[in-house]
Motif scaffolding. Structure first.
Motif, PDB file in Angstrom:
ATOM      1  N   SER A  87       1.572   8.763  -0.200  1.00 42.35           N
ATOM      2  CA  SER A  87       1.901   7.336  -0.322  1.00 42.35           C
ATOM      3  C   SER A  87       2.213   6.729   1.035  1.00 42.35           C
ATOM      4  CB  SER A  87       3.098   7.152  -1.262  1.00 42.35           C
ATOM      5  OG  SER A  87       2.818   7.638  -2.553  1.00 42.35           O
ATOM      6  N   ILE A  88       3.070   7.414   1.792  1.00 38.62           N
ATOM      7  CA  ILE A  88       3.429   6.926   3.130  1.00 38.62           C
ATOM      8  C   ILE A  88       2.203   6.968   4.037  1.00 38.62           C
ATOM      9  CG2 ILE A  88       4.880   7.334   5.154  1.00 38.62           C
ATOM     10  CD1 ILE A  88       6.931   8.612   3.134  1.00 38.62           C
ATOM     11  N   GLY A  89       1.459   8.073   3.971  1.00 40.79           N
ATOM     12  CA  GLY A  89       0.256   8.200   4.795  1.00 40.79           C
ATOM     13  C   GLY A  89      -0.755   7.107   4.510  1.00 40.79           C
ATOM     14  N   LEU A  90      -0.935   6.765   3.223  1.00 39.52           N
ATOM     15  CA  LEU A  90      -1.874   5.707   2.861  1.00 39.52           C
ATOM     16  C   LEU A  90      -1.440   4.374   3.447  1.00 39.52           C
ATOM     17  CD1 LEU A  90      -4.271   4.528   1.350  1.00 39.52           C
ATOM     18  CD2 LEU A  90      -2.902   4.563  -0.747  1.00 39.52           C
ATOM     19  N   ALA A  91      -0.150   4.068   3.383  1.00 41.31           N
ATOM     20  CA  ALA A  91       0.344   2.826   3.987  1.00 41.31           C
ATOM     21  C   ALA A  91       0.092   2.823   5.499  1.00 41.31           C
ATOM     22  CB  ALA A  91       1.835   2.654   3.692  1.00 41.31           C
ATOM     23  N   LEU A  92       0.309   3.959   6.141  1.00 42.98           N
ATOM     24  CA  LEU A  92       0.034   4.071   7.579  1.00 42.98           C
ATOM     25  C   LEU A  92      -1.453   3.865   7.860  1.00 42.98           C
ATOM     26  CD1 LEU A  92       2.173   7.217   8.559  1.00 42.98           C
ATOM     27  CD2 LEU A  92       2.844   4.821   8.639  1.00 42.98           C
ATOM     28  N   GLY A  93      -2.294   4.510   7.045  1.00 39.36           N
ATOM     29  CA  GLY A  93      -3.739   4.391   7.222  1.00 39.36           C
ATOM     30  C   GLY A  93      -4.229   2.970   7.017  1.00 39.36           C
ATOM     31  N   LEU A  94      -3.695   2.282   6.011  1.00 38.80           N
ATOM     32  CA  LEU A  94      -4.088   0.893   5.767  1.00 38.80           C
ATOM     33  C   LEU A  94      -3.736   0.002   6.947  1.00 38.80           C
ATOM     34  CD1 LEU A  94      -3.084   0.642   2.002  1.00 38.80           C
ATOM     35  CD2 LEU A  94      -5.385   0.289   2.910  1.00 38.80           C
ATOM     36  N   ASN A  95      -2.579   0.217   7.525  1.00 36.88           N
ATOM     37  CA  ASN A  95      -2.209  -0.551   8.728  1.00 36.88           C
ATOM     38  C   ASN A  95      -3.128  -0.215   9.898  1.00 36.88           C
ATOM     39  OD1 ASN A  95       0.302  -2.365   8.440  1.00 36.88           O
ATOM     40  ND2 ASN A  95       0.895  -0.535   7.311  1.00 36.88           N
ATOM     41  N   ARG A  96      -3.548   1.039   9.972  1.00 42.44           N
ATOM     42  CA  ARG A  96      -4.471   1.454  11.056  1.00 42.44           C
ATOM     43  C   ARG A  96      -5.819   0.735  10.974  1.00 42.44           C
ATOM     44  NH1 ARG A  96      -3.737   6.338  14.642  1.00 42.44           N
ATOM     45  NH2 ARG A  96      -1.543   6.866  14.305  1.00 42.44           N
ATOM     46  N   ILE A  97      -6.256   0.414   9.741  1.00 43.75           N
ATOM     47  CA  ILE A  97      -7.562  -0.245   9.607  1.00 43.75           C
ATOM     48  C   ILE A  97      -7.415  -1.768   9.473  1.00 43.75           C
ATOM     49  CG2 ILE A  97      -8.628   1.807   8.608  1.00 43.75           C
ATOM     50  CD1 ILE A  97      -8.514   0.406   5.857  1.00 43.75           C
ATOM     51  N   GLY A  98      -6.239  -2.273   9.826  1.00 43.38           N
ATOM     52  CA  GLY A  98      -6.056  -3.722   9.907  1.00 43.38           C
ATOM     53  C   GLY A  98      -5.561  -4.403   8.658  1.00 43.38           C
ATOM     54  N   ARG A  99      -5.113  -3.628   7.651  1.00 46.31           N
ATOM     55  CA  ARG A  99      -4.514  -4.232   6.464  1.00 46.31           C
ATOM     56  C   ARG A  99      -2.999  -4.223   6.605  1.00 46.31           C
ATOM     57  NH1 ARG A  99      -9.812  -3.355   6.404  1.00 46.31           N
ATOM     58  NH2 ARG A  99     -10.868  -3.951   4.458  1.00 46.31           N
ATOM     59  N   ARG A 100      -2.376  -5.287   6.175  1.00 45.60           N
ATOM     60  CA  ARG A 100      -0.916  -5.415   6.268  1.00 45.60           C
ATOM     61  C   ARG A 100      -0.302  -4.696   5.072  1.00 45.60           C
ATOM     62  NH1 ARG A 100       1.877  -9.269   9.075  1.00 45.60           N
ATOM     63  NH2 ARG A 100       3.964  -9.843   8.369  1.00 45.60           N
ATOM     64  N   ALA A 101       0.205  -3.494   5.314  1.00 44.39           N
ATOM     65  CA  ALA A 101       0.631  -2.646   4.199  1.00 44.39           C
ATOM     66  C   ALA A 101       2.102  -2.257   4.278  1.00 44.39           C
ATOM     67  CB  ALA A 101      -0.225  -1.383   4.149  1.00 44.39           C
ATOM     68  N   PHE A 102       2.730  -2.233   3.123  1.00 40.84           N
ATOM     69  CA  PHE A 102       4.093  -1.734   2.936  1.00 40.84           C
ATOM     70  C   PHE A 102       4.017  -0.545   1.982  1.00 40.84           C
ATOM     71  CE2 PHE A 102       5.027  -5.812   4.557  1.00 40.84           C
ATOM     72  CZ  PHE A 102       6.391  -6.026   4.704  1.00 40.84           C
ATOM     73  N   CYS A 103       5.073   0.259   1.961  1.00 39.67           N
ATOM     74  CA  CYS A 103       5.226   1.200   0.848  1.00 39.67           C
ATOM     75  C   CYS A 103       6.550   0.908   0.144  1.00 39.67           C
ATOM     76  CB  CYS A 103       5.114   2.660   1.268  1.00 39.67           C
ATOM     77  SG  CYS A 103       6.093   3.171   2.648  1.00 39.67           S
ATOM     78  N   ALA A 104       6.578   1.171  -1.149  1.00 39.75           N
ATOM     79  CA  ALA A 104       7.762   0.946  -1.973  1.00 39.75           C
ATOM     80  C   ALA A 104       8.025   2.225  -2.752  1.00 39.75           C
ATOM     81  CB  ALA A 104       7.533  -0.233  -2.922  1.00 39.75           C
ATOM     82  N   LEU A 105       9.093   2.926  -2.390  1.00 41.12           N
ATOM     83  CA  LEU A 105       9.345   4.287  -2.881  1.00 41.12           C
ATOM     84  C   LEU A 105      10.710   4.399  -3.544  1.00 41.12           C
ATOM     85  CD1 LEU A 105       8.176   6.120   0.372  1.00 41.12           C
ATOM     86  CD2 LEU A 105       6.773   5.623  -1.648  1.00 41.12           C
ATOM     87  N   ARG A 106      10.908   5.541  -4.207  1.00 41.44           N
ATOM     88  CA  ARG A 106      12.208   5.842  -4.799  1.00 41.44           C
ATOM     89  C   ARG A 106      13.136   6.490  -3.770  1.00 41.44           C
ATOM     90  NH1 ARG A 106      10.826   9.867  -9.144  1.00 41.44           N
ATOM     91  NH2 ARG A 106       9.247  10.357  -7.611  1.00 41.44           N
ATOM     92  N   GLU A 107      14.433   6.390  -4.040  1.00 42.55           N
ATOM     93  CA  GLU A 107      15.424   7.071  -3.209  1.00 42.55           C
ATOM     94  C   GLU A 107      15.563   8.530  -3.661  1.00 42.55           C
ATOM     95  OE1 GLU A 107      19.190   4.953  -2.730  1.00 42.55           O
ATOM     96  OE2 GLU A 107      18.267   3.209  -3.687  1.00 42.55           O
ATOM     97  N   PRO A 108      15.782   9.452  -2.712  1.00 45.61           N
ATOM     98  CA  PRO A 108      16.003  10.852  -3.099  1.00 45.61           C
ATOM     99  C   PRO A 108      17.343  11.043  -3.801  1.00 45.61           C
ATOM    100  CG  PRO A 108      15.352  10.653  -0.785  1.00 45.61           C
ATOM    101  CD  PRO A 108      15.701   9.277  -1.258  1.00 45.61           C
TER     102      PRO A 108
END
Length: 555
Positions: free
Chosen positions: A74-95
């Motif tokens: 999930s985090i990697g996908l958000a990073l990858g989307l930003n790398r290809i020029g998409r404005r991406a956030f991730c929204a996750l649960r707390e541990p």
């Protein structure tokens, strides 16, 4: 390669105010918890912008005990989307502290795809879990006091449904007796503890639309029944205002950053095997207000987390995911292909191929919700090119997009293939309206049966006397329109945690039903699942320590 915690420490963090500014979040609404964490006011949510954002769910095949790596993907996908020029956030649960000190050691992603500061996120963070635990147990204490103080007035409870919670794995608290030691210590009765992620307060916080809705839901919590068979709620207890005060800060989503300084909202933490397994609606909508793409996850396999994401969270919040990513690993596929757990790291093409049945079942289930599905192969160091090629060919035969995720080792650069696949699929193929597994108007047994038989593969659903009693109770109180939240093992489609692959024709036994009137869902407890986990023989706590001023053992 460095350990997760070593990688986390090697990243020079950006001040959270700057992270917010970089992504257009007004800093007047950012409330700091130190330099690198903050809470952001839910008042910033813009429903029109939410409709324009692209929501992506990350789920998985049935996991191994070590997991599949959904958070890392999930985090990697958000990073990858930003790398290809998409404005991406991730929204996750707390541990939760339970798994952190029990089996996992942490839940903030892994390698070069983490949310930071990982030590604080994995431990006390901004105090949300403590607030939820305190609010839940405050209700329990106030209820016990009310019964004690009013017993001479003829007030008594025929049945108390509200227990206590604690954010640790402690099997010794599953069944307890309170009020021992004499009259001045209260009324003696049997009770129990759940882990905090299973608390109804946790579910309420994650599903509430705003503070007013939070209070309304708290008022509606069913505490039990009086001796004259009348339902007794928090509203009857008269303390909803006090409980809302305890949650006043906790309701605001938490903003942190990834290893590449992209924003991440990390808020709420229900487990998917014993609760609904999704982060807060407020955090998701806040991310969608500022992000062109938002990546979120739902716990464990798609039979648990994804189903509840669609049937509970999306149904109640009006969310419409554009695409679902299902994460698979070679080790997980081999386990489902009958390879012994001590050999799943070794090459085994036949075992891998047999494991496709588990992946295929999940893909079919996801498609039944109207979702476009792509497969993310989460790569491990011991995976071979031949194994990856075999999975890729299989997905091509199914007509399902496939990409390798290597964000653990390479960060966003290792997720570019996946990000491009996701972006292209969303932009070229309009999503279908979400279809639910059942309708609100279906009877309770019908809702359970549709999930158990169609999605899990059960031949029949059976009920204990207690479960049937609770169904009648729910119907009499008007709770029969609520969605069902099935609590079962995460390791199998069935209720048997050792039945890997694709279980078929089994009996699905419902042991109990928990009436969550405030969260507006019915928790269906199936098989031997426990809402208070126990610790393993060698808990991760044995490896967590402070060495030369630095925390070690979190991962």
């Amino acid at each position: 390669m460095k350990s997760d915690i070593e990688i986390a420490r090697s990243i020079e963090l950006m001040k959270i105010k700057q992270v917010a500014q970089n992504y257009g979040i007004p800093t007047d609404y950012v409330h700091h918890y130190g330099r690198y964490m903050a809470k952001v006011s839910e008042e910033l949510i813009d429903e029109e912008k939410v409709k324009q954002s692209n929501l992506i769910l990350v789920t998985a095949i049935t996991p191994t005990k070590a997991g599949i790596g959904k958070t890392t993907v999930s985090i990697g996908l958000a990073l990858g989307l930003n790398r290809i020029g998409r404005r991406a956030f991730c929204a996750l649960r707390e541990p939760s502290l339970g798994p952190c000190f029990g089996m996992k050691g942490g839940a903030a992603g892994g390698g070069y795809a983490q949310v930071l500061p990982m030590e604080k996120i994995n431990l006390h963070f901004t105090g949300d879990f403590h607030a939820i635990t305190s609010a839940h147990n405050m209700i329990a204490a106030l209820l016990d006091n009310y019964m004690y103080q009013n017993q001479d007035n003829g007030f008594a409870m025929k049945e108390v449904l509200w227990n206590r919670v604690l954010d640790v794995n402690d099997r010794g608290l599953r069944y307890i007796v309170t009020g021992l030691g004499g009259k001045s210590n209260g009324i003696t009765r049997e009770s129990s503890f759940d882990i905090t992620p299973a608390s109804e307060i946790m579910a309420i916080l994650c599903l509430a639309k705003n503070e007013a809705d939070l209070r309304r839901r708290i008022e509606n919590i069913l505490l039990g029944f009086t001796v004259d068979n009348k339902p007794f709620t928090v509203k009857d207890l008269g303390v909803a205002g006090a409980i809302t005060v305890l949650l006043k800060d906790a309701i605001a989503p938490n903003l942190v950053q990834t290893t590449e300084h992209t924003p991440a909202f990390v808020h709420g933490g229900p487990f998917a095997n014993i609760a609904h397994g999704c982060n807060s609606v407020l955090a998701t909508k806040l991310a969608m207000t500022f992000g062109e793409y938002v990546v979120t996850e739902a716990g464990f396999g798609a039979d648990l987390g994804a189903e509840k994401f669609y049937d509970i969270k999306c149904r109640k919040a009006g969310l419409q995911p554009k695409l679902t990513v299902i994460v698979a690993t070679a080790q997980g596929l081999k386990m489902h292909g009958g390879v012994s757990l001590d050999k799943i790291k070794e090459p085994d093409m036949e075992g891998l191929q047999r494991g496709f049945a588990n992946l295929d079942k999940h893909i079919g289930n996801l498609r039944s919700f109207g979702q476009t599905v792509v497969v993310a192969f989460n790569r491990y160091a011991n995976d071979t090119e031949e194994e990856i090629a075999l999975v890729r060919r299989h997905c091509e035969e199914l007509g399902v997009g496939f990409a390798v995720n290597n964000a653990f080792a390479e960060g966003g650069a290792g997720a570019v293939e996946l990000a491009q696949l996701v972006a292209d699929t969303i932009e070229r193929h309009p999503s279908q309206p979400l279809r639910f597994a059942y309708e609100d108007a279906n009877r309770i047994e019908e809702k359970i049966a549709k999930v158990a038989t169609r999605l899990y593969g059960a031949a029949e659903v059976t009920y204990s006397i207690t479960a049937r009693k609770k169904i009648k109770m729910a119907e009499s109180l008007g709770y029969d329109t609520f969605p069902v939240c099935i609590a079962k093992t995460q390791y199998s489609f069935s209720t048997d945690p050792k039945l890997y692959g694709v279980a078929k024709g089994f009996e699905f036994h419902v042991r109990d039903i928990v009436l969550n009137a405030g969260a507006e869902m019915l928790v269906v407890v199936a098989g031997e699942i426990m809402r208070m986990p126990g610790l393993p023989k060698e808990p991760q706590a044995l490896h967590i320590d402070i060495v030369n001023g630095e925390i070690e053992g979190l991962s």
